[in-house]
Motif scaffolding. Structure first.
Motif, PDB file in Angstrom:
ATOM      1  N   ARG A  11       0.800  -1.227   0.000  1.00 33.71           N
ATOM      2  CA  ARG A  11       0.000   0.000   0.000  1.00 33.71           C
ATOM      3  C   ARG A  11       0.833   1.278   0.000  1.00 33.71           C
ATOM      4  O   ARG A  11       0.344   2.324  -0.410  1.00 33.71           O
ATOM      5  CB  ARG A  11      -0.951   0.005   1.206  1.00 33.71           C
ATOM      6  N   ARG A  12       2.058   1.222   0.455  1.00 29.12           N
ATOM      7  CA  ARG A  12       2.885   2.423   0.554  1.00 29.12           C
ATOM      8  C   ARG A  12       3.529   2.790  -0.781  1.00 29.12           C
ATOM      9  O   ARG A  12       3.805   1.928  -1.619  1.00 29.12           O
ATOM     10  CB  ARG A  12       4.006   2.229   1.576  1.00 29.12           C
ATOM     11  N   SER A  13       3.780   4.073  -0.961  1.00 27.43           N
ATOM     12  CA  SER A  13       4.604   4.500  -2.092  1.00 27.43           C
ATOM     13  C   SER A  13       6.003   3.927  -1.890  1.00 27.43           C
ATOM     14  O   SER A  13       6.474   3.772  -0.754  1.00 27.43           O
ATOM     15  CB  SER A  13       4.666   6.025  -2.161  1.00 27.43           C
ATOM     16  N   THR A  14       6.679   3.585  -2.987  1.00 30.88           N
ATOM     17  CA  THR A  14       7.967   2.896  -2.894  1.00 30.88           C
ATOM     18  C   THR A  14       8.938   3.418  -3.938  1.00 30.88           C
ATOM     19  O   THR A  14       8.568   3.644  -5.095  1.00 30.88           O
ATOM     20  CB  THR A  14       7.792   1.382  -3.088  1.00 30.88           C
ATOM     21  N   LEU A  15      10.197   3.602  -3.510  1.00 26.02           N
ATOM     22  CA  LEU A  15      11.289   3.934  -4.414  1.00 26.02           C
ATOM     23  C   LEU A  15      12.142   2.681  -4.556  1.00 26.02           C
ATOM     24  O   LEU A  15      12.751   2.226  -3.593  1.00 26.02           O
ATOM     25  CB  LEU A  15      12.121   5.085  -3.839  1.00 26.02           C
ATOM     26  N   LEU A  16      12.166   2.105  -5.758  1.00 28.36           N
ATOM     27  CA  LEU A  16      12.913   0.877  -6.030  1.00 28.36           C
ATOM     28  C   LEU A  16      14.203   1.233  -6.759  1.00 28.36           C
ATOM     29  O   LEU A  16      14.176   1.700  -7.898  1.00 28.36           O
ATOM     30  CB  LEU A  16      12.068  -0.082  -6.870  1.00 28.36           C
ATOM     31  N   LEU A  17      15.335   1.013  -6.088  1.00 28.23           N
ATOM     32  CA  LEU A  17      16.640   1.341  -6.633  1.00 28.23           C
ATOM     33  C   LEU A  17      17.378   0.077  -7.047  1.00 28.23           C
ATOM     34  O   LEU A  17      17.128  -1.004  -6.515  1.00 28.23           O
ATOM     35  CB  LEU A  17      17.473   2.111  -5.600  1.00 28.23           C
ATOM     36  N   GLY A  18      18.305   0.224  -7.961  1.00 25.76           N
ATOM     37  CA  GLY A  18      19.121  -0.918  -8.371  1.00 25.76           C
ATOM     38  C   GLY A  18      19.821  -0.626  -9.678  1.00 25.76           C
ATOM     39  O   GLY A  18      19.443   0.295 -10.410  1.00 25.76           O
ATOM     40  N   ASP A  75       9.129   5.623 -14.129  1.00 28.91           N
ATOM     41  CA  ASP A  75      10.330   4.833 -14.414  1.00 28.91           C
ATOM     42  C   ASP A  75      11.527   5.755 -14.628  1.00 28.91           C
ATOM     43  O   ASP A  75      11.432   6.749 -15.348  1.00 28.91           O
ATOM     44  CB  ASP A  75      10.076   3.985 -15.670  1.00 28.91           C
ATOM     45  N   GLU A  76      12.657   5.404 -14.008  1.00 32.94           N
ATOM     46  CA  GLU A  76      13.918   6.160 -14.107  1.00 32.94           C
ATOM     47  C   GLU A  76      13.758   7.587 -13.567  1.00 32.94           C
ATOM     48  O   GLU A  76      14.099   8.575 -14.224  1.00 32.94           O
ATOM     49  CB  GLU A  76      14.426   6.171 -15.557  1.00 32.94           C
ATOM     50  N   ILE A  77      13.284   7.683 -12.346  1.00 33.95           N
ATOM     51  CA  ILE A  77      13.003   8.981 -11.726  1.00 33.95           C
ATOM     52  C   ILE A  77      14.255   9.839 -11.615  1.00 33.95           C
ATOM     53  O   ILE A  77      14.163  11.080 -11.582  1.00 33.95           O
ATOM     54  CB  ILE A  77      12.357   8.763 -10.329  1.00 33.95           C
ATOM     55  N   GLN A  78      15.450   9.231 -11.570  1.00 36.20           N
ATOM     56  CA  GLN A  78      16.668  10.025 -11.400  1.00 36.20           C
ATOM     57  C   GLN A  78      16.939  10.943 -12.591  1.00 36.20           C
ATOM     58  O   GLN A  78      17.716  11.883 -12.483  1.00 36.20           O
ATOM     59  CB  GLN A  78      17.887   9.117 -11.157  1.00 36.20           C
ATOM     60  N   ARG A  79      16.270  10.696 -13.710  1.00 33.25           N
ATOM     61  CA  ARG A  79      16.481  11.550 -14.873  1.00 33.25           C
ATOM     62  C   ARG A  79      15.883  12.947 -14.660  1.00 33.25           C
ATOM     63  O   ARG A  79      16.365  13.913 -15.261  1.00 33.25           O
ATOM     64  CB  ARG A  79      15.883  10.913 -16.129  1.00 33.25           C
ATOM     65  N   VAL A  80      14.838  13.055 -13.845  1.00 33.83           N
ATOM     66  CA  VAL A  80      14.242  14.358 -13.535  1.00 33.83           C
ATOM     67  C   VAL A  80      14.020  14.422 -12.025  1.00 33.83           C
ATOM     68  O   VAL A  80      12.873  14.287 -11.543  1.00 33.83           O
ATOM     69  CB  VAL A  80      12.911  14.587 -14.285  1.00 33.83           C
ATOM     70  N   PRO A  81      15.064  14.625 -11.229  1.00 37.31           N
ATOM     71  CA  PRO A  81      14.923  14.627  -9.770  1.00 37.31           C
ATOM     72  C   PRO A  81      13.939  15.669  -9.248  1.00 37.31           C
ATOM     73  O   PRO A  81      13.372  15.496  -8.164  1.00 37.31           O
ATOM     74  CB  PRO A  81      16.352  14.924  -9.285  1.00 37.31           C
ATOM     75  N   ALA A  82      13.713  16.747 -10.019  1.00 37.63           N
ATOM     76  CA  ALA A  82      12.779  17.784  -9.576  1.00 37.63           C
ATOM     77  C   ALA A  82      11.367  17.237  -9.379  1.00 37.63           C
ATOM     78  O   ALA A  82      10.574  17.801  -8.614  1.00 37.63           O
ATOM     79  CB  ALA A  82      12.750  18.932 -10.587  1.00 37.63           C
ATOM     80  N   LEU A  99       4.921   4.413  -7.371  1.00 38.67           N
ATOM     81  CA  LEU A  99       5.961   3.404  -7.504  1.00 38.67           C
ATOM     82  C   LEU A  99       7.029   4.002  -8.412  1.00 38.67           C
ATOM     83  O   LEU A  99       6.762   4.295  -9.583  1.00 38.67           O
ATOM     84  CB  LEU A  99       5.394   2.111  -8.092  1.00 38.67           C
ATOM     85  N   LEU A 100       8.210   4.218  -7.863  1.00 41.15           N
ATOM     86  CA  LEU A 100       9.288   4.898  -8.572  1.00 41.15           C
ATOM     87  C   LEU A 100      10.473   3.962  -8.729  1.00 41.15           C
ATOM     88  O   LEU A 100      10.821   3.232  -7.797  1.00 41.15           O
ATOM     89  CB  LEU A 100       9.732   6.148  -7.808  1.00 41.15           C
ATOM     90  N   THR A 101      11.104   3.979  -9.892  1.00 41.23           N
ATOM     91  CA  THR A 101      12.343   3.213 -10.071  1.00 41.23           C
ATOM     92  C   THR A 101      13.472   4.173 -10.404  1.00 41.23           C
ATOM     93  O   THR A 101      13.266   5.219 -11.020  1.00 41.23           O
ATOM     94  CB  THR A 101      12.224   2.173 -11.201  1.00 41.23           C
TER      95      THR A 101
END
Length: 219
Positions: A11-18, A75-82, A99-101
């Motif tokens: 249920r929680r928002s999640t940042l999935l890194l890898g 997907d690929e949230i690091q491309r636009v950190p803002a 859901l963020l990767t």
């Protein structure tokens, strides 16, 4: 699809890194409900649109929520950190799960990912474990090529081609684009030497000599 041991909070928002190619996007898409909305920042038009106008993302998510969407995948949230600032506000304002990767935690740290502290869980997805590979596990092949999903499931030729492309993408996207080194050529040679030295006693002088760089640079 290979079954992964990584579990996302239901249920929680999640940042999935890898790292790249570990299957983050595939895992998230397998969990998306029918009423969801996805943004792929690898698509050039989406990247340009939200880089230029991050607040546009907030408006579009608001419209999606009013239409009944409850899960948003970026997907690929690091491309636009803002966008993390917008997501922070949206989590507060709406009952929507994000859901963020991301494949570059360094870019996120530099782009104010701390705004999501307490608002989203963080999970990490690595290459395939022994348990995840199951009967596919081959020790010699794993030591030679690693255990990225596409490497494990593909042929030996596919594995070599993918890893060559992987290295080129890393040099271009993670090193050259961020100006982490002044000269990409010597760094490329250093990576090859470092790979050959894996599991050996570190000899900085020898690495510098083989890579054609100064000892201080190698160190």
């Amino acid at each position: 699809m290979l079954k992964r041991v990584c579990r996302l909070p239901p249920r929680r928002s999640t940042l999935l890194l890898g790292p790249r190619q570990t299957g983050k996007s595939t895992l998230v898409r397998s969990l998306l409900p029918r009423r969801s909305w996805s943004v792929d920042l690898l698509q050039h038009d989406a990247f340009l649109r939200y880089s230029k106008e991050p607040e546009r993302f907030r408006r579009e998510v608001g419209a999606q929520v009013r239409a009944g969407t409850r899960v948003v995948f970026v997907d690929e949230i690091q491309r636009v950190p803002a966008l993390l600032e917008e997501i922070h506000g949206l989590i507060e304002a709406h009952r929507v799960r994000f859901l963020l990767t991301g494949s570059s935690a360094r870019k996120l740290r530099r782009g104010a990912a701390n705004l999501l502290a307490g608002r989203a869980a963080t999970r990490r997805l690595h290459p395939l474990t022994l348990a995840e590979q199951g009967g596919r596990f081959d020790l010699e092949r794993t030591l030679r090529y690693g255990s990225l999903p596409a490497v494990v499931t593909g042929s030996e030729r596919d594995a070599r081609e993918l890893l060559a492309s992987y290295a080129e993408t890393y040099l271009r996207e993670e090193v050259q684009a961020e100006a982490l080194v002044r000269q990409i050529g010597p760094f490329h040679r250093f990576l090859e030497v470092a790979a050959r030295m894996n599991a050996q006693t570190t000899n900085v002088t020898g690495i510098a000599r083989d890579a054609g760089i100064a000892r201080q640079t190698a160190q």
